[in-house]
Scaffold this motif. Structure first.
Motif, PDB file in Angstrom:
ATOM      1  N   VAL A 158      46.453  30.392  32.237  1.00 50.96           N
ATOM      2  CA  VAL A 158      46.161  29.682  30.989  1.00 50.96           C
ATOM      3  C   VAL A 158      44.745  29.991  30.516  1.00 50.96           C
ATOM      4  N   LEU A 159      43.796  30.013  31.437  1.00 52.64           N
ATOM      5  CA  LEU A 159      42.405  30.301  31.072  1.00 52.64           C
ATOM      6  C   LEU A 159      42.251  31.734  30.563  1.00 52.64           C
ATOM      7  N   PHE A 160      42.954  32.678  31.182  1.00 53.67           N
ATOM      8  CA  PHE A 160      42.917  34.053  30.688  1.00 53.67           C
ATOM      9  C   PHE A 160      43.516  34.136  29.282  1.00 53.67           C
ATOM     10  N   MET A 161      44.606  33.404  29.049  1.00 53.63           N
ATOM     11  CA  MET A 161      45.201  33.375  27.705  1.00 53.63           C
ATOM     12  C   MET A 161      44.212  32.835  26.688  1.00 53.63           C
ATOM     13  N   SER A 162      43.338  31.929  27.123  1.00 51.78           N
ATOM     14  CA  SER A 162      42.325  31.338  26.239  1.00 51.78           C
ATOM     15  C   SER A 162      41.056  32.183  26.193  1.00 51.78           C
ATOM     16  N   ASN A 164      39.002  32.748  28.539  1.00 51.96           N
ATOM     17  CA  ASN A 164      37.934  32.205  29.382  1.00 51.96           C
ATOM     18  C   ASN A 164      38.013  32.921  30.733  1.00 51.96           C
ATOM     19  N   PHE A 165      37.470  34.130  30.760  1.00 46.73           N
ATOM     20  CA  PHE A 165      37.683  34.998  31.913  1.00 46.73           C
ATOM     21  C   PHE A 165      36.885  34.568  33.149  1.00 46.73           C
ATOM     22  N   LEU A 166      35.711  33.994  32.937  1.00 51.50           N
ATOM     23  CA  LEU A 166      34.917  33.561  34.081  1.00 51.50           C
ATOM     24  C   LEU A 166      35.615  32.429  34.826  1.00 51.50           C
ATOM     25  N   SER A 171      39.312  30.454  39.246  1.00 53.55           N
ATOM     26  CA  SER A 171      40.572  29.809  39.618  1.00 53.55           C
ATOM     27  C   SER A 171      41.477  30.774  40.370  1.00 53.55           C
ATOM     28  N   LEU A 172      41.462  32.031  39.945  1.00 54.23           N
ATOM     29  CA  LEU A 172      42.273  33.058  40.613  1.00 54.23           C
ATOM     30  C   LEU A 172      41.807  33.239  42.057  1.00 54.23           C
ATOM     31  N   ARG A 173      40.493  33.208  42.256  1.00 55.14           N
ATOM     32  CA  ARG A 173      39.957  33.360  43.614  1.00 55.14           C
ATOM     33  C   ARG A 173      40.398  32.196  44.503  1.00 55.14           C
ATOM     34  N   LYS A 174      40.359  30.978  43.970  1.00 54.52           N
ATOM     35  CA  LYS A 174      40.815  29.811  44.735  1.00 54.52           C
ATOM     36  C   LYS A 174      42.278  29.975  45.130  1.00 54.52           C
ATOM     37  N   SER A 175      43.068  30.474  44.191  1.00 59.45           N
ATOM     38  CA  SER A 175      44.491  30.662  44.464  1.00 59.45           C
ATOM     39  C   SER A 175      44.703  31.663  45.593  1.00 59.45           C
TER      40      SER A 175
END
Length: 584
Positions: A158-162, A164-166, A171-175
């Protein structure tokens, strides 16, 4: 263990939201609430849907955290899940994988598809629903951990779609960290790990291992590796196949990974084989999720790759009609802007400008701004030019320019807006639009058949005229590469000349630098077919050195796949290319 979410998950992925019972206050159901709005956002590109999705995903995370490490909460939740599983309705296992003509429209003409026979016997019966609260409790910490990993992954999307890459990267790292630690844990555990839990973890790990493996070498990949991401394409694909065959609730995630590997990112040199491997998976999922817009979109891409554009229209129209049905039956107004764009593109492939204009007008009148609205304005201008409705062209292009400024990271329309400013005459403007009509067709490689390419060549010659007379270098390079791609299967030497001409314009091209990269890629493809692997690798190196241009991720992923093939062949032939450092 999670039999209770099979039915609501099926409804959510089928875009039958009103049928899904999302009332139980348990982590897996809370995740589906967020997924519902994420799926909407992928179809609408509406910022409001993304905002709601983020709120629901954060709510689900808080629920997971409130339970983790608390024995009384775990036991209470296990008892609730046991009760839900007792009441759960299981999905029918009897899926006929031999009736392809019912699902992937127009691609078989009633013929048998032997790949099904090789695949369908590998599907396994799902285990009975677990109703033992103690067994559920024993797996619940793992399951909540997997749920948290999934929530971080969906949040990142969702953040990438928005744009908001940082925050998306964090969030991707946490996943990944959560998935990876859980995967190590279940490898050490005994067979008491429930299948649903294993599926969730292995699907996530497989998706990450594959995704990182296809990212071209560069700063992004270096950063990913430094912060702990791993790549292993073979293991990643193996894991997602295993999850698919076990028929759990993670099928949609692994389907998307397989679609990326065998459809979206498949090598052009091995496309037929890749599509054959993916086809039965697509059939299976179209049966299971027959109203799911995600699956209809993938089906439309598949049939375009096989030359069945009319079938792509049918899949996309079916998706739009389902959204209209939702509005009538559920008061759920989903404006499928992404489907409008894809359907209009299919009509452009068919040179049906009137239908394309009709669909694009629906997208342009959407009651919200979305990322690709500038592209809609551009393609509306293309249609109106072809239909002779030239009175509003400049206004539409002004809208495109404004929308490009509003969405600065939408690089394609931004470069088009900059190039438009260099067009000093109506003739230059019209040439820009005429070539733009073919660009998506080229970028996505969606006109594969000989007959379609011959029709495209005829149309191209009629609408654009002699390429040698085009005066703006950017437009001339684009026209050269697209035309060269059309004729490459018939006359490789002539196509190579067109690609070389584009490369030779690199100092004159001011805005659309991507055409230099694409020209080198096309030359690499042709040199590969001529068995000049070292020369091909030289062209690919140039592609790898270029940065930040429209569709750079698509091109570099294709280039990486071609480089891998060229290296293997070069080593077999004792070519000097074996001494080259890897570009990708």
């Amino acid at each position: 263990m999670n039999a209770y979410i099979e039915q609501p998950s099926l409804y959510i992925w089928n875009f039958q939201f009103n049928k899904a019972d999302l009332s139980p206050e348990v982590p897996r159901v809370a995740t589906l609430r967020g997924m519902q709005h994420l799926l909407k956002a992928t179809v609408t590109d509406n910022p409001e849907d993304r905002t709601i999705a983020l709120k629901e995903l954060e709510r689900a995370k808080r629920l997971c955290k409130s339970i983790t490490g608390k024995k009384d909460k775990i036991e209470e939740l296990a008892a609730k899940i046991a009760s839900l599983n007792e009441q759960a309705q299981r999905i029918d296992d009897d899926i006929d994988m031999t009736t392809s003509k019912l699902y992937v429209q127009g691609t078989t003409d009633g013929a048998d598809v032997p790949e099904y026979e090789n695949l369908k016997d590998r599907f396994k019966k799902r285990p009975a629903a677990v109703t033992d609260a103690a067994l559920i409790a024993a797996n619940l910490e793992l399951d909540i951990g997997a749920t948290m990993a999934t929530l971080h992954l969906w949040t990142a999307i969702v953040l990438f779609m928005s744009r908001n890459f940082l925050a998306g990267g964090l969030s991707l790292r946490k996943s990944w960290k959560k998935y990876n630690s859980l995967y190590k844990e279940i490898q050490k555990a005994d067979s008491n790990v429930e299948q649903d839990v294993r599926d969730s973890i292995e699907a996530g790990v497989g998706a990450f291992l594959y995704s990182v493996s296809v990212i071209p070498n560069g700063i992004l990949k270096s950063v990913l590796k430094v912060i702990g991401f791993k790549e292993d394409q073979d293991l990643g694909i193996s894991l997602v196949w295993d999850v698919l065959f076990r028929q759990g609730s993670e099928i949609p995630m692994v389907f998307l990974v397989l679609a990326a590997n065998y459809l979206f990112l498949a090598s052009e040199l091995d496309l037929e084989s890749s599509l054959a491997k993916f086809r039965p998976v697509l059939e299976y999922c179209l049966h299971r999720y027959n109203t799911g817009l995600t699956f209809k979109f993938v089906a439309s891409v598949f049939v375009k790759k096989t030359g069945h554009i009319h079938s792509a229209v049918a899949h996309l129209k079916s998706g739009i009609e389902h959204c209209e049905k939702l509005k009538n039956e559920q008061a759920d107004d989903i404006v499928p802007s992404s489907f409008y764009i894809d359907l209009s593109q299919a009509y452009l492939y068919l040179y049906n400008y009137a239908e394309a204009e009709n669909i694009l007008n629906r997208g342009f009148s959407a009651p919200f701004e979305f990322t690709k609205k500038g592209l809609v304005a551009l393609h509306l201008a293309v249609c109106q030019l072809r239909l002779g409705k030239t009175e509003n062209l400049d206004l539409l292009l002004q809208n495109m320019t404004k929308l490009a400024k509003d969405f600065k990271q939408e690089t394609y329309t931004n470069t088009k807006a900059k190039l438009l400013s260099q067009c000093k005459t109506t003739q230059d403007r019209d040439l820009l639009l005429s070539v733009a009509a073919y660009e998506m067709m080229y970028y996505w490689r969606e006109i594969p058949s000989k007959a379609d390419k011959e029709a495209s060549i005829e149309k191209f010659d009629k609408e654009i005229g002699p390429i040698s007379k085009i005066t703006i270098p950017d437009i001339k390079a684009a026209a050269s590469i697209i035309y060269g791609n059309f004729i490459a299967s018939q006359d490789k030497e002539k196509a190579m000349q067109y690609f070389t001409n584009a490369v030779n314009m690199k100092k004159q091209i001011k805005v659309e630098k991507q055409w230099i990269a694409f020209a080198h890629y096309e030359l690499a493809n042709l040199e590969y077919t001529h068995e000049k692997y070292d020369v091909a690798l030289g062209h690919l190196k140039v592609v790898g050195q270029m940065k930040s241009f429209p569709f750079d991720d698509v091109l570099k992923t294709r280039a990486k796949a071609l480089e891998k093939l060229a290296r293997v062949k070069a080593l077999e032939n004792g070519d000097t290319s074996r001494q080259r450092a890897k570009t990708f």
